[in-house]
Enzyme design. Structure first.
Site, mmCIF file in Angstrom:
data_model
loop_
_atom_site.group_PDB
_atom_site.id
_atom_site.type_symbol
_atom_site.label_atom_id
_atom_site.label_comp_id
_atom_site.label_asym_id
_atom_site.label_seq_id
_atom_site.Cartn_x
_atom_site.Cartn_y
_atom_site.Cartn_z
ATOM 1 N N GLU A 203 -5.325 -5.206 10.639
ATOM 2 C CA GLU A 203 -4.303 -4.296 10.655
ATOM 3 C C GLU A 203 -4.565 -3.522 12.256
ATOM 4 O O GLU A 203 -5.271 -2.699 12.243
ATOM 5 C CB GLU A 203 -4.392 -3.342 9.684
ATOM 6 C CG GLU A 203 -4.187 -3.926 8.243
ATOM 7 C CD GLU A 203 -3.667 -3.111 7.309
ATOM 8 O OE1 GLU A 203 -2.532 -3.138 6.934
ATOM 9 O OE2 GLU A 203 -4.139 -1.884 7.129
ATOM 10 N N GLU B 243 -6.639 4.462 8.083
ATOM 11 C CA GLU B 243 -6.591 5.915 7.885
ATOM 12 C C GLU B 243 -7.969 6.540 7.251
ATOM 13 O O GLU B 243 -8.168 7.636 7.638
ATOM 14 C CB GLU B 243 -5.442 6.107 6.980
ATOM 15 C CG GLU B 243 -3.930 5.995 7.620
ATOM 16 C CD GLU B 243 -2.917 5.596 6.769
ATOM 17 O OE1 GLU B 243 -3.071 5.511 5.809
ATOM 18 O OE2 GLU B 243 -1.820 4.879 7.438
ATOM 19 N N HIS C 197 -9.363 1.008 5.111
ATOM 20 C CA HIS C 197 -8.077 1.148 6.069
ATOM 21 C C HIS C 197 -8.293 2.058 7.029
ATOM 22 O O HIS C 197 -9.001 2.962 7.111
ATOM 23 C CB HIS C 197 -7.159 1.867 4.920
ATOM 24 C CG HIS C 197 -5.735 1.797 5.252
ATOM 25 N ND1 HIS C 197 -5.263 2.765 5.940
ATOM 26 C CD2 HIS C 197 -4.715 0.815 5.121
ATOM 27 C CE1 HIS C 197 -4.045 2.507 6.557
ATOM 28 N NE2 HIS C 197 -3.483 1.415 5.999
ATOM 29 N N GLY D 192 2.282 1.942 10.646
ATOM 30 C CA GLY D 192 3.193 2.901 10.464
ATOM 31 C C GLY D 192 4.143 3.473 11.763
ATOM 32 O O GLY D 192 4.568 4.508 11.955
ATOM 33 N N GLY E 88 2.667 -1.304 4.454
ATOM 34 C CA GLY E 88 2.835 0.214 4.195
ATOM 35 C C GLY E 88 4.421 0.780 3.702
ATOM 36 O O GLY E 88 4.893 0.523 2.729
ATOM 37 N N GLY E 89 4.831 1.175 4.921
ATOM 38 C CA GLY E 89 6.052 1.848 4.725
ATOM 39 C C GLY E 89 7.291 0.924 4.047
ATOM 40 O O GLY E 89 8.064 1.398 3.136
ATOM 41 N N SER F 51 3.465 -2.479 10.140
ATOM 42 C CA SER F 51 4.838 -2.529 10.476
ATOM 43 C C SER F 51 5.646 -3.683 9.943
ATOM 44 O O SER F 51 6.458 -4.178 10.460
ATOM 45 C CB SER F 51 5.190 -2.163 11.800
ATOM 46 O OG SER F 51 4.929 -0.686 12.151
ATOM 47 N N ASN G 10 0.962 -1.121 -0.362
ATOM 48 C CA ASN G 10 0.069 -0.014 0.097
ATOM 49 C C ASN G 10 0.987 1.261 -0.238
ATOM 50 O O ASN G 10 1.280 1.431 1.089
ATOM 51 C CB ASN G 10 -1.039 -0.069 1.107
ATOM 52 C CG ASN G 10 -1.801 1.332 1.339
ATOM 53 O OD1 ASN G 10 -1.702 2.060 0.377
ATOM 54 N ND2 ASN G 10 -2.349 1.361 2.670
ATOM 55 N N TRP G 11 0.785 1.853 -1.008
ATOM 56 C CA TRP G 11 1.796 3.118 -1.175
ATOM 57 C C TRP G 11 1.427 4.296 -0.589
ATOM 58 O O TRP G 11 1.939 5.327 -0.421
ATOM 59 C CB TRP G 11 2.127 3.284 -2.781
ATOM 60 C CG TRP G 11 3.191 2.318 -3.339
ATOM 61 C CD1 TRP G 11 3.576 1.225 -2.929
ATOM 62 C CD2 TRP G 11 3.396 2.256 -4.854
ATOM 63 N NE1 TRP G 11 4.478 0.508 -3.540
ATOM 64 C CE2 TRP G 11 4.196 1.036 -5.108
ATOM 65 C CE3 TRP G 11 3.302 2.970 -5.876
ATOM 66 C CZ2 TRP G 11 4.859 0.799 -6.170
ATOM 67 C CZ3 TRP G 11 3.652 2.621 -7.073
ATOM 68 C CH2 TRP G 11 4.552 1.634 -6.968
ATOM 69 N N LYS G 12 -0.112 4.262 -0.419
ATOM 70 C CA LYS G 12 -0.679 5.440 0.543
ATOM 71 C C LYS G 12 -0.587 6.586 -0.527
ATOM 72 O O LYS G 12 -0.446 6.424 -1.811
ATOM 73 C CB LYS G 12 -0.260 5.909 1.888
ATOM 74 C CG LYS G 12 -0.134 4.493 2.663
ATOM 75 C CD LYS G 12 0.027 4.629 4.045
ATOM 76 C CE LYS G 12 0.072 3.436 4.931
ATOM 77 N NZ LYS G 12 0.110 3.515 6.277
HETATM 78 C C1 PEP Z 1 -0.779 -0.106 6.130
HETATM 79 O O1 PEP Z 1 -0.769 1.270 5.670
HETATM 80 O O2 PEP Z 1 -1.623 -0.789 5.507
HETATM 81 C C2 PEP Z 1 0.256 -0.673 6.863
HETATM 82 C C3 PEP Z 1 0.277 -1.672 7.357
HETATM 83 O O3 PEP Z 1 1.461 0.332 7.010
HETATM 84 P P1 PEP Z 1 2.825 -0.002 7.851
HETATM 85 O O4 PEP Z 1 3.313 -1.298 6.925
HETATM 86 O O5 PEP Z 1 3.751 1.323 7.458
HETATM 87 O O6 PEP Z 1 2.709 -0.242 9.112
#
Ligand code: PEP
Length: 247
Positions: free
Chosen positions: A167, A100, A98, A173, A232-233, A211, A11-13
């Site tokens: 999640e 966010e 998600h 994040g 994500g990251g 993460s 997920n590049w957000k």
């Molecule tokens: C996400 O945004 O779905 C996510 C899991 O982010 P991260 O891996 O950065 O925690």
């Protein structure tokens, strides 16, 4: 028990420009030409990158997901994007709910139910995210919160092409990862819910997100009922995405 092929979704957000996205895909395609992979690879770029990335990923194992969608099909909804538009642009999956979207944009379980209906109606596959906040975990109500999210948003769900992503909000994040044991327990709970609710509950891949990175991916992926990762990251760098995917 069914064996589901694992899914690694990035997920590049709101990150990466078109040229950065295309460079990323080039690195992936080069690595994948050297090594076969049994896992499914998904990328969820910004809407503006979907169409050009669909061209770049054509005939490859990489599939595209949108990060969000409107619950409406068309009309006066300035700034919104419908599922048909996403399908047109080359998305095969849509991330729905998600954290966010839930926490920054206030999306409710009822709205997410409508979005799930729209995604399925367009023949796309939803990746439905659930997860508790830190406060809820500390209060000991994590299972209850996740079950409520599932119950309220999946009450009228039809079609069997669902993917769920667990999640925990406190792990997204933040660098904090749920322990493999935390993930195993919640995934087992989600599987129980899905089995009770749907005849095809065993067929639903349940991804873990929060993460995930090269250093913890293998252990998370080894847990029962962890059928993949939503990243994500660590998915913003093609090398670390490939390492997580085991390529
Ligand atoms: C996400 O945004 O779905 C996510 C899991 O982010 P991260 O891996 O950065 O925690």
């Amino acid at each position: 028990m069914t064996t589901l092929s694992q899914i690694i979704a990035g997920n590049w957000k709101m990150n990466l420009t078109l040229s950065q996205g295309l460079d990323f895909v080039d690195v992936l395609l080069a690595a994948l030409s050297e090594k076969k992979i049994s896992r499914k690879l998904l990328l969820a770029p910004n809407f503006t990158l979907l169409a050009p990335l669909a061209v770049a990923c054509r005939d490859s194992v990489i599939e595209l997901a949108a990060q969000n969608c409107s619950d409406h099909e068309s009309g006066a909804f300035t700034g919104e994007t419908s599922v048909s538009m996403l399908k047109d642009a080359g998305a095969a999956y849509v991330i729905v709910g998600h954290s966010e979207r839930r926490h920054i944009f206030g999306e409710s379980n009822a709205l997410l139910a409508a979005k799930l209906g729209a995604v399925v109606g367009a023949g796309l596959r939803p990746i439905f995210c659930v997860g508790e906040t830190l406060e809820q975990r500390q209060q000991g109500v994590a299972d209850e919160v996740v079950t409520r999210q599932l119950t309220e948003s999946l009450a009228d769900f039809s079609g069997s092409r669902l993917i769920v992503a667990y999640e925990p909000v406190w792990a997204i994040g933040t660098g904090e990862t749920a322990t493999p044991e935390d993930a195993r327990l919640m995934h087992a709970e989600i599987r129980r819910f899905l089995r009770t609710r749907f005849t095809w509950g065993d067929e639903v891949p349940i991804l873990y997100g929060g993460s995930a990175k090269p250093g913890n991916a293998a252990e998370l992926l080894a847990q029962p009922e962890v059928n993949g990762l939503l990243v994500g990251g660590a998915a913003l760098n093609p090398e670390s995405f490939l390492e997580i995917a085991g390529v």
